[in-house]
Structures are given as structure tokens and as C-alpha cells.
Design a protein around this motif. Sequence first.
Motif, short mmCIF file in Angstrom:
data_model
loop_
_atom_site.label_atom_id
_atom_site.label_comp_id
_atom_site.label_asym_id
_atom_site.label_seq_id
_atom_site.Cartn_x
_atom_site.Cartn_y
_atom_site.Cartn_z
N ASP A 63 -11.84 1.04 -18.22
CA ASP A 63 -10.76 0.19 -17.72
C ASP A 63 -9.41 0.60 -18.31
OD1 ASP A 63 -12.63 -1.19 -16.30
OD2 ASP A 63 -12.75 -2.90 -17.67
N GLU A 64 -9.40 0.89 -19.61
CA GLU A 64 -8.15 1.30 -20.26
C GLU A 64 -7.65 2.63 -19.70
OE1 GLU A 64 -6.39 2.30 -24.75
OE2 GLU A 64 -8.44 1.54 -24.49
N GLN A 109 -6.21 2.06 -16.28
CA GLN A 109 -4.89 1.42 -16.37
C GLN A 109 -3.81 2.44 -16.69
OE1 GLN A 109 -4.75 -1.77 -19.23
NE2 GLN A 109 -2.68 -2.39 -18.68
N GLN A 110 -4.09 3.35 -17.63
CA GLN A 110 -3.11 4.39 -17.99
C GLN A 110 -2.91 5.37 -16.83
OE1 GLN A 110 -4.84 6.00 -21.54
NE2 GLN A 110 -4.09 4.36 -22.88
N THR A 165 -9.40 -5.24 -10.00
CA THR A 165 -9.89 -3.86 -10.02
C THR A 165 -11.39 -3.86 -9.74
OG1 THR A 165 -8.21 -3.20 -11.64
CG2 THR A 165 -10.12 -1.76 -11.40
N SER A 223 1.47 -1.81 -6.87
CA SER A 223 0.53 -0.94 -7.60
C SER A 223 -0.90 -1.14 -7.09
CB SER A 223 0.60 -1.21 -9.11
OG SER A 223 1.84 -0.81 -9.62
N ILE A 276 -7.89 -0.93 -6.50
CA ILE A 276 -6.97 -1.82 -7.22
C ILE A 276 -6.19 -2.58 -6.16
CG2 ILE A 276 -5.07 -1.94 -8.86
CD1 ILE A 276 -6.10 0.88 -9.83
#
Length: 738
Positions: free
Chosen positions: A377-378, A381-382, A368, A428, A363
Motif C-alpha cells: 500500500d505504501e 501510494q508513493q 484502492t 488522482s 484507485i
Amino acid sequence: MTPTVDLSNCDNEPIHIPGQVQSHGFLIAIDAKCIIKFHSENITQFLPDLPGDLLGRPIHDIEPLIGANEPPDFINQLISFGRSNKSFDQTNPFSTDIQGTPFYLIINVSGPLYLLEFEPVASDLKTDLQKMIGRSISEMLADKNLNNLLNNSATQVKNVIGYDRVMIYRFAADGHGEVVAEARNNELDSWLGLHYPASDIPKQARELYKHNLTRLIANVHTTPSKIVTTKQLSEDPLDLTHSHLRAVSPIHIQYLKNMGVESSFSISLMYKKELWGLIACHNYSPRFIDYKARDSAKLIGQILSSALEFRQDEANQHLQDKFNSSVNAMSKNMLKNNSIEDALTMPDVNILHATDATGVVLIYDNNTYKIGKTPSDEQIQQLVGWITENVNDTFYSTNELPYIYPEADAFKKVASGIMVLTLSAELSEYIIWFKPEHLEIVTWAGNPDKPAEMAADGTLKISPRHSFEAWSQEVSGKSVPWADEEIKSVTRLRAEVTYAINQKAGAIRMLNERLKQAYEELDTFSFTISHDLKNPLSTIKGYAQMLTKTSNLESRTQDVLSKIDVKVDKMNSMINEVLEYSRIGRLDLNPVEIDVAPIIAEHIKDLKVVYNADHLKVNIGATPPVQGDPTMISQVFANLLSNAIKYSLPSGSPEVHIDATDNESEIVYTIRDNGVGIDIKQLPHVFELFKRMDNVQDIEGTGVGLAIVKRIIEKHNGKIWVDSKLGEGSTFFVAFKK
């Protein structure tokens, strides 16, 4: 009332001070003046003519009874000889004669006291153990395969000592053990592959196995003999850490009885000075092995430990070479390629190859990049959100993510283990490696969650549970652990990526703005330190020195004032180093060609005087010139050489090796020592400000020196990294751009 056995207390049981010894021998503890401070109650069974008041007597009063044929004062002479050699290895065991029976005298240290242990020379072994050792060792080492090596070793140990069952027992990271090899009598059930909970051999027991490489329990049915003293002679119990006769924990005795074992013998297996496992020997009738036979058996353990260490190091080196090759390739690609992300995600060699992970995600710069098997992907992200909130270090790893982050249970088949490298917490930006769930069926020797059972009399009996019936448990949500070599590889990759990012930092306007703001804040901070802190410190020091001149102060007050003076000086030193750290960032560079050889020679000469290290061995190889600021580069070598010498002095034979390699793009200096080394878990934090490793807290230092070195090297567009093993020394690598 019979005390109830509680396995939750196993880790707290003070087994090094049991207050008892096994009854097949007796013990006397004397001080440096040879005065008897302790003795075991059963001494009169071996020496019936002893006077009734032994405590407080000099040992020479009873020497004629202990050794009728020995010269006068022979025990004091043995102790003096051992003290001068700083070891009793050359005198142990001393053969003597008690009441016409051959006995061994074994001497060990217990704090300020000397333990005199007497045990019979007679042994239940029918063979000459020493004659069999050579042939057995060659049989053990006949096969290079690790499993075959362990099986051979178990068979040969059984042939030598004749116990009913011999097991190779390996400890896991959490302290539980597994039988990985076994040799047994035909009528016995196999325990191969069975696991045992950590409470069976608790932490403090594992520590004692590191001090005593062999441990004999001759007969579980005998009553141990109490150790007696008086409050006038000692208020503390006798520490039996190094005792061979030390009595066994009642919990462990009950454990052996529940198994039907009447005698046990163990040989410690060590790896890098830590307990790898045990050669655990069980006999179903009482069995005594004398000291010399046990010492010969210890040799088997030492040979097997060396063989295990060699094979493990060989495998580790192969893995390290593989990872180093990948990191080197990525480093070259990052310098050649304008895009760092492209260099790290190339199809032939990429960040996935820096570890044995099955997936990785980069990232970086609001993008990404996924390689291999990764969460969706979700889910990524979490996960990044969780990492941002919960991971504060630049490096983090776990092999049981679902237990820490429950949402990971949804993707545990691809990511039960993660390793995180933080590139920028503010932006991040991370590299995250994934290891899949490693489903494992663990077969326990009985239910590990049922460690005690109710007996007919209402008491609780500890495990094993009657029959050791196999009890299987499926372990899920965990991956294969991250290896030390993977951690080293990622730590090295971090240095390479940071270096590459710094090379391209001019294109990142946000970073420049933050640097400008940081420099302004640093100027304010520096002024605050120099003015608002140093002046009060000078006042405190002055007042303390004034008070010390007062004639009627108590010695304790004088001592406190002296400590204040020392602490003020230390704080002044830390302030000066922080000022130096902040100053480096503001200095302009006027690089010139620097001859490094005289700088190193001068520092070595001065540091030998500072650390009183005339016995220091220094090997200097190639020292090619580098480009840079002479003062700063001198400071780099001063810090690195000072650390190498300071932390290698505890080894007794300190050695420092300095060398350099010159390749097409950079000159890499290496400074290697044989000092205390750095724990693998702390390796990623070595260059952080005020960071000191746990194993050097008693060695002088502030934790700023390496942070200064890193800042200087980065200012020269160079890079620095370290490779180290705890107890084996450290190697620092400094790369200067050509």
C-alpha cells in the motif's frame, strides 16, 4: 595516418552515398535526357575501347560497346517502358553482351537519375536455384511451429545457395539482434542464441535493408571502384539507396574480416512493412551470386515473411479475442451494476483480465482495490504520487520502471513494468497494471561494452572481438514488454469506463460544479475568439489582399502574401471549429428517430466530389435508425466518413465499409477504411483536441473533427472508440444507446 574506427559514429555513417561500387560490376548514371552524369572508374576494365571523356555524353554514344547486338537507343526504350509502368521489375534484369561476355543490365531510380548497373551473368552456384525453390519452400513450410519453421528455412536456404553458415537473425525493439535459427558446416562453432549490439547493423543500414531485400558482398578483399562526376554535372553525391552494386561501409568490411568471413549474402524478412530480421549467409571464401539467382532467393524471404506474418497475426488475433471478451463482460457488468468499482473487480472477470499483467490496482472514489500481485500500500501510494507529478497523458506504459523511477527497484520483482490508465488526474484516479521482473541471461557475441580493441599498429579494430566468445549479461529491472493487443484492450476499456462514469455522473456533485464553471469560462472563451481574434484576422486578410493588387511587387513578395492569405483562412477555419466544439456542450437535445441511410448516402455523394474520389469503393451494410439530434448525428457521420475517405486515398484503391449491429442495449455503427492507419502509441490520443497523428501531417486537417465527434456522441450518452494498424487502415466504432 590510418583513421581510427569509432563505433559511436556508426549511426551517422552516410552508407547510402558511399561514392563507390563493388568491383565485380560497373555503374553509369544518366538523367532523363540520357546524358551521363556519373560512372564508376572501373568501367574501362569492362569496356576498354571507351572514349576518355564519358561524362556529359549521351548514353547512345557508347551503346554499341555496351550491347553490340541490341537495337539502337535500347537503353532509352527500356527506361521509357519502366517509366510508363512506374517500375523496372518487368525489365530487370535485361540480358546483354559486353565484349562477348553475358551481362545483366539492372535499372533503378536515384532521384531524377537512372542507375544503369552491369554485372556478370556467371554465378558461383553449382545448382539451378530456380528449380530448387519450389521444393525448398514446401520443406520450409512443412511445420507450423515457429521455431521449426525458422530452422527449416535456414536449412533450406543453405541447401539452395551453399553458403558455409546461414542464420535467421531477428531484430529486437532496441535494434540489437539475436540468432534465432542456424544451419552451418559441421566444422563451424554454433552462433545460435548469440546477441549482437545494435551498432553491428546500425539504424540507417536497417533502413536500407527495407529498400533492398537482398544484399550481396561478393569478396571483402576486393577494392571498390570510385564513382566519378564533375561539379558542373552534379554538386551532390550519387544516392545509391536502390543500387545492387553499392559499395560496403569500411566499418562493415572490417567487421566481416575480423570474423574471417569473405563473402556475405542477406535476405530481408519483413513484417507489416517493417524489418523483422534477416536471413544472414556467411561464406569463408569469396562467392558471387548473379542477379537472377539473388532474385530467386528473395522469393524465399518473401514467402518466409508471409508465413511469419500469418503466424504472428494468428497469435495476435487470439490474444485480442481473449481481451475483447473480458472488456465486453466488464462493460455489461458496469451498466448493470450501480458500483463501477465492483463491476471492475469481480472475481470471475475483472480489470486484470484486460491484459496479461500479474497484478492491477484500481484507485477510484478515494478507495484502492488490489488484484493479483502488487506492491505494498505504501509503495502504491508513493508510485501514484510519482505518476501524478510525471505522467501527463491519459495512457502511459513502460517495461523498465526502475530505470525511470528508481524507488521501484524495491518492488521490481512484482512491478518492473506498469501500464497506467488515468481516469481522473484531478482526483488522482487510476488503473495501474503490473508486470514482474523478467530476469534474462543475454549471451552476447563478445562483450558489447567493448566494441573496439587496440591493434599492434595502434589503431582501433571494431567488434567482433577476435573470437566471438560468448559473454553473458544478466538483464534485471525489466518486464516482458506490453503487447500492442494489451494497449488496444486498455484503450477500449478506457472508453467503456468513461461511458459508465458518464452514465452515473449525475451523482457526482463536484463534477457538476466544475462543469458549470467550465461552461461559464467556455462562453467567455468563445466570445474572445469570435470578437478579439476574428476581427484582427479579417483586417490582416484585407491588408494582404490590398497589397497583392500592387503592380510592382516581386514574385517572392506576391508568394508570401498569398501564403498569408491561405494561413488566415486556415486559422479562421480552426476558430470556427473551436466555436463549434464549445457550442455542442451548451445545446439542448431534442432526440428523434433518425433514418441514417439517406444521411450516409448524401455524405458519400458530396465527399466523392470534394475529394475527387470517383474511384472510391463504398460498401454499405445495415443502417438501423438511431435516436438523437439530426444535425449533430449528421455531423458525426460527415466527420467520420470524411476522415475515412481522406486518409484512404493515398492507398491508391480506397475502400470504405459502413455497417451496424443491433443488440439488446445499443446500436453499434462501424466505419472501416484501408487508409494510412494510426500508430499504436498514438491510439489513446485520437480524440484529443488539436491532436493530429504524425503520419498525416501533410494531409489537410485541424485535429478538431474527432474531438467534436466524441463530444457529440457523449452528449447522446453514447460511446466511440477506434481500432487501427499503421499502414492497414482504421475502424471507428460508434455506439448509440437504444
